[in-house]
Write an enzyme that holds these catalytic residues in place. Structure first.
Site, PDB file in Angstrom:
ATOM      1  N   CYS A 293       0.811  -1.230   0.000  1.00 44.67           N
ATOM      2  CA  CYS A 293       0.000   0.000   0.000  1.00 44.67           C
ATOM      3  C   CYS A 293       0.840   1.273   0.000  1.00 44.67           C
ATOM      4  O   CYS A 293       0.287   2.375   0.032  1.00 44.67           O
ATOM      5  CB  CYS A 293      -0.958   0.003   1.192  1.00 44.67           C
ATOM      6  SG  CYS A 293      -0.121   0.245   2.778  1.00 44.67           S
TER       7      CYS A 293
ATOM      8  N   CYS B 253       1.763  -4.268   8.526  1.00 47.24           N
ATOM      9  CA  CYS B 253       1.422  -2.901   8.132  1.00 47.24           C
ATOM     10  C   CYS B 253       0.060  -2.586   8.746  1.00 47.24           C
ATOM     11  O   CYS B 253      -0.901  -3.332   8.557  1.00 47.24           O
ATOM     12  CB  CYS B 253       1.362  -2.813   6.615  1.00 47.24           C
ATOM     13  SG  CYS B 253       0.699  -1.255   6.017  1.00 47.24           S
TER      14      CYS B 253
ATOM     15  N   CYS C 134      12.507  -7.287  12.764  1.00 44.69           N
ATOM     16  CA  CYS C 134      13.159  -8.172  11.798  1.00 44.69           C
ATOM     17  C   CYS C 134      12.184  -8.328  10.629  1.00 44.69           C
ATOM     18  O   CYS C 134      11.158  -8.987  10.762  1.00 44.69           O
ATOM     19  CB  CYS C 134      13.437  -9.497  12.501  1.00 44.69           C
ATOM     20  SG  CYS C 134      14.324 -10.668  11.503  1.00 44.69           S
TER      21      CYS C 134
HETATM   22 ZN    ZN Z   1       0.545  -1.795   3.743  1.00 42.76          ZN
END
Ligand code: ZN
Length: 148
Positions: A68, A114, A137
């Site tokens: 995104c 995310c 990580c």
């Molecule tokens: Zn994203």
């Protein structure tokens, strides 16, 4: 600054609200991503260590979500962990990342995603450098570097 206490708190009590949300079907993601990007970000895969293009790069810039394009990390908080995956000590901002407890493989770990589109990024561990003590990580394949 986010510390391990905050990470645990987010994973137990809920995550910060993202600025915006991006939601797509698997078919839409598949059309936009490479097979490897899709496997890692949408099916919680892991790339082989030292295989990622962003592992040893130290160019200045922002690391954006490959799905995104939301900025997740930046080059000032990247460090060489020696693990074979890009490693960071902090997110670019507090609400960029989402945390969830992951008990796969009989281990208790904290998965990082995310916060805008739920792409799987990697895991965060409490063994990073001071002052935050965190090591994010992250799979190279889940990010794209926007050079400055
Ligand atoms: Zn994203």
């Amino acid at each position: 600054m986010i510390t391990w206490k905050d990470v645990i708190n987010f994973s137990v009590n809920g995550n910060p609200t993202p600025d915006t949300r991006v939601e797509k079907t698997d078919t839409e993601w598949q059309a936009q991503l490479t097979p490897e990007q899709f496997r890692i970000t949408r099916q919680k895969g892991t790339e082989r260590p030292h295989s990622g293009a962003l592992c040893s790069t130290h160019d200045a810039g922002k690391y954006n979500c490959v799905c995104c394009n939301t900025p997740l990390f930046d080059s000032t908080i990247k460090f060489n962990s020696g693990t074979g995956w890009p490693s960071f000590t902090q997110p670019i901002k507090e609400n960029a990342i989402k945390y969830e407890k992951d008990t796969a493989f009989g281990m208790l770990r904290v998965e990082v995603m995310c916060n805008t589109c739920d792409a799987h990024l990697g895991h965060v561990f409490p063994d990073g450098p001071e002052p935050s003590g965190l090591r994010y990580c992250i799979n190279s394949e889940s990010m794209q570097l926007e050079k400055e």
